[in-house]
Scaffold this motif. Structure first.
Motif, PDB file in Angstrom:
ATOM      1  N   ALA A 111      30.283  50.788  45.571  1.00  0.00           N
ATOM      2  CA  ALA A 111      30.394  50.040  44.319  1.00  0.00           C
ATOM      3  C   ALA A 111      31.497  49.005  44.487  1.00  0.00           C
ATOM      4  O   ALA A 111      32.633  49.344  44.825  1.00  0.00           O
ATOM      5  N   ASN A 112      31.136  47.737  44.291  1.00  0.00           N
ATOM      6  CA  ASN A 112      32.098  46.634  44.405  1.00  0.00           C
ATOM      7  C   ASN A 112      32.351  46.042  43.021  1.00  0.00           C
ATOM      8  O   ASN A 112      31.418  45.593  42.366  1.00  0.00           O
ATOM      9  N   SER A 113      33.611  46.046  42.605  1.00  0.00           N
ATOM     10  CA  SER A 113      33.942  45.549  41.270  1.00  0.00           C
ATOM     11  C   SER A 113      34.529  44.140  41.347  1.00  0.00           C
ATOM     12  O   SER A 113      34.952  43.678  42.399  1.00  0.00           O
ATOM     13  N   TYR A 114      34.529  43.465  40.196  1.00  0.00           N
ATOM     14  CA  TYR A 114      35.053  42.100  40.087  1.00  0.00           C
ATOM     15  C   TYR A 114      36.507  42.149  39.629  1.00  0.00           C
ATOM     16  O   TYR A 114      36.816  42.791  38.628  1.00  0.00           O
ATOM     17  N   PRO A 115      37.418  41.433  40.303  1.00  0.00           N
ATOM     18  CA  PRO A 115      38.809  41.373  39.844  1.00  0.00           C
ATOM     19  C   PRO A 115      39.034  40.290  38.797  1.00  0.00           C
ATOM     20  O   PRO A 115      40.125  40.148  38.277  1.00  0.00           O
ATOM     21  N   ASP A 116      38.004  39.535  38.479  1.00  0.00           N
ATOM     22  CA  ASP A 116      38.088  38.392  37.560  1.00  0.00           C
ATOM     23  C   ASP A 116      38.479  38.831  36.145  1.00  0.00           C
ATOM     24  O   ASP A 116      38.023  39.855  35.651  1.00  0.00           O
ATOM     25  N   ARG A 117      39.291  38.019  35.449  1.00  0.00           N
ATOM     26  CA  ARG A 117      39.739  38.354  34.096  1.00  0.00           C
ATOM     27  C   ARG A 117      38.624  38.379  33.071  1.00  0.00           C
ATOM     28  O   ARG A 117      38.775  38.943  32.004  1.00  0.00           O
ATOM     29  N   LYS A 118      37.495  37.723  33.366  1.00  0.00           N
ATOM     30  CA  LYS A 118      36.415  37.754  32.378  1.00  0.00           C
ATOM     31  C   LYS A 118      35.674  39.081  32.358  1.00  0.00           C
ATOM     32  O   LYS A 118      34.805  39.297  31.533  1.00  0.00           O
ATOM     33  N   TYR A 119      36.044  39.997  33.266  1.00  0.00           N
ATOM     34  CA  TYR A 119      35.425  41.328  33.303  1.00  0.00           C
ATOM     35  C   TYR A 119      36.433  42.398  32.906  1.00  0.00           C
ATOM     36  O   TYR A 119      37.616  42.317  33.237  1.00  0.00           O
ATOM     37  N   LYS A 120      35.931  43.418  32.218  1.00  0.00           N
ATOM     38  CA  LYS A 120      36.763  44.597  31.963  1.00  0.00           C
ATOM     39  C   LYS A 120      37.019  45.297  33.290  1.00  0.00           C
ATOM     40  O   LYS A 120      36.254  45.152  34.240  1.00  0.00           O
ATOM     41  N   GLN A 121      38.071  46.094  33.308  1.00  0.00           N
ATOM     42  CA  GLN A 121      38.347  46.868  34.520  1.00  0.00           C
ATOM     43  C   GLN A 121      37.175  47.815  34.775  1.00  0.00           C
ATOM     44  O   GLN A 121      36.589  48.378  33.848  1.00  0.00           O
ATOM     45  N   ALA A 122      36.817  47.985  36.044  1.00  0.00           N
ATOM     46  CA  ALA A 122      35.691  48.850  36.407  1.00  0.00           C
ATOM     47  C   ALA A 122      35.981  50.298  36.022  1.00  0.00           C
ATOM     48  O   ALA A 122      37.133  50.744  36.044  1.00  0.00           O
ATOM     49  N   ASP A 123      34.923  51.014  35.658  1.00  0.00           N
ATOM     50  CA  ASP A 123      35.048  52.436  35.346  1.00  0.00           C
ATOM     51  C   ASP A 123      35.403  53.216  36.605  1.00  0.00           C
ATOM     52  O   ASP A 123      35.203  52.755  37.735  1.00  0.00           O
ATOM     53  N   ASN A 124      35.881  54.436  36.401  1.00  0.00           N
ATOM     54  CA  ASN A 124      36.322  55.302  37.496  1.00  0.00           C
ATOM     55  C   ASN A 124      35.123  55.696  38.372  1.00  0.00           C
ATOM     56  O   ASN A 124      34.159  56.289  37.897  1.00  0.00           O
ATOM     57  N   PHE A 125      35.201  55.400  39.669  1.00  0.00           N
ATOM     58  CA  PHE A 125      34.090  55.684  40.584  1.00  0.00           C
ATOM     59  C   PHE A 125      33.772  57.172  40.646  1.00  0.00           C
ATOM     60  O   PHE A 125      32.615  57.562  40.818  1.00  0.00           O
ATOM     61  N   GLU A 126      34.770  58.013  40.502  1.00  0.00           N
ATOM     62  CA  GLU A 126      34.520  59.466  40.559  1.00  0.00           C
ATOM     63  C   GLU A 126      33.544  59.903  39.466  1.00  0.00           C
ATOM     64  O   GLU A 126      32.732  60.805  39.667  1.00  0.00           O
ATOM     65  N   ASP A 127      33.602  59.246  38.306  1.00  0.00           N
ATOM     66  CA  ASP A 127      32.650  59.559  37.233  1.00  0.00           C
ATOM     67  C   ASP A 127      31.217  59.216  37.661  1.00  0.00           C
ATOM     68  O   ASP A 127      30.273  59.938  37.356  1.00  0.00           O
ATOM     69  N   LEU A 128      31.066  58.104  38.390  1.00  0.00           N
ATOM     70  CA  LEU A 128      29.750  57.730  38.901  1.00  0.00           C
ATOM     71  C   LEU A 128      29.256  58.762  39.903  1.00  0.00           C
ATOM     72  O   LEU A 128      28.107  59.207  39.835  1.00  0.00           O
ATOM     73  N   ALA A 129      30.122  59.162  40.826  1.00  0.00           N
ATOM     74  CA  ALA A 129      29.733  60.164  41.832  1.00  0.00           C
ATOM     75  C   ALA A 129      29.314  61.464  41.164  1.00  0.00           C
ATOM     76  O   ALA A 129      28.294  62.059  41.517  1.00  0.00           O
TER      77      ALA A 129
END
Length: 197
Positions: free
Chosen positions: A169-187
């Motif tokens: 999972a690759n997240s965006y560091p851009d300010r127009k995006y919320k911080q990515a959810d915790n990857f452990e929750d996805l796993a």
């Protein structure tokens, strides 16, 4: 080989053998594959395998190796895991796991953007790679909910034998995006028996 080619090879060695692309196509599953896959998803084997994978992932996060072994990728903007193939899993079971992971991610309001199969000849090795690429469905209101980021899942074979499955999972560091959810929750979700319904 000419005299100068021979001298060049002795001085610099042989260059890497070129990679030849043999296949580059969209993934299309046959009806019989889909039927077998659907049956596999409701099997006891699937439930046990997913539970073992979640336990292995959980303990690997604590620094303890369990069977089946899972390798972790953890960085600021990319998180994931790789599962190396073992004969005891069975080739078909391992291949079904690849599609299963994509199905689980889609349930989290993701859309499948691309499913591609490539085959390359690398010297005496023929590498076959299937890849699912998924993106979260998102609105136009900023900051945009990127969920876990874009998800790429790969199934890799060498000389017709499975080698590994990777999910990143690759997240965006851009300010127009919320911080990515915790990857452990996805796993936890994708390996969860409850999330199969």
């Amino acid at each position: 080989m000419s005299y100068f080619d021979d001298i060049y090879t002795r001085l610099f060695g042989k260059g890497k053998s070129p990679t030849q692309i043999l296949v580059n196509e969209m993934i299309k599953r046959s009806q019989s594959f889909v039927r077998r896959f659907q049956a596999w998803k409701t099997s006891d084997y699937c439930a046990e395998f997913l539970n073992d994978l979640w336990q292995s992932y959980f303990w690997r996060k604590q620094g303890v190796d369990k069977d089946p072994q899972i390798l972790l990728l953890e960085s600021t903007y990319s998180n994931g895991f790789a599962i190396n193939y073992e004969a005891k899993y069975g080739k078909n079971n391992f291949h079904y796991l690849f599609d299963y992971l994509a199905d689980q991610v889609k349930k989290l309001d993701y859309r499948l953007v691309l499913s591609r199969h490539t085959m390359r000849e690398k010297g005496d090795v023929v590498e076959s790679k299937e890849m699912h690429y998924l993106k979260p469905r998102r609105g136009q209101v900023e900051p945009i909910d990127q969920k876990y980021g874009n998800v790429q899942i790969e199934y890799i074979e060498e000389n017709d034998q499975p080698t590994r499955i990777k999910l990143i999972a690759n997240s965006y560091p851009d300010r127009k995006y919320k911080q990515a959810d915790n990857f452990e929750d996805l796993a936890q979700y994708i390996f969860s028996i409850k999330s199969k319904q």
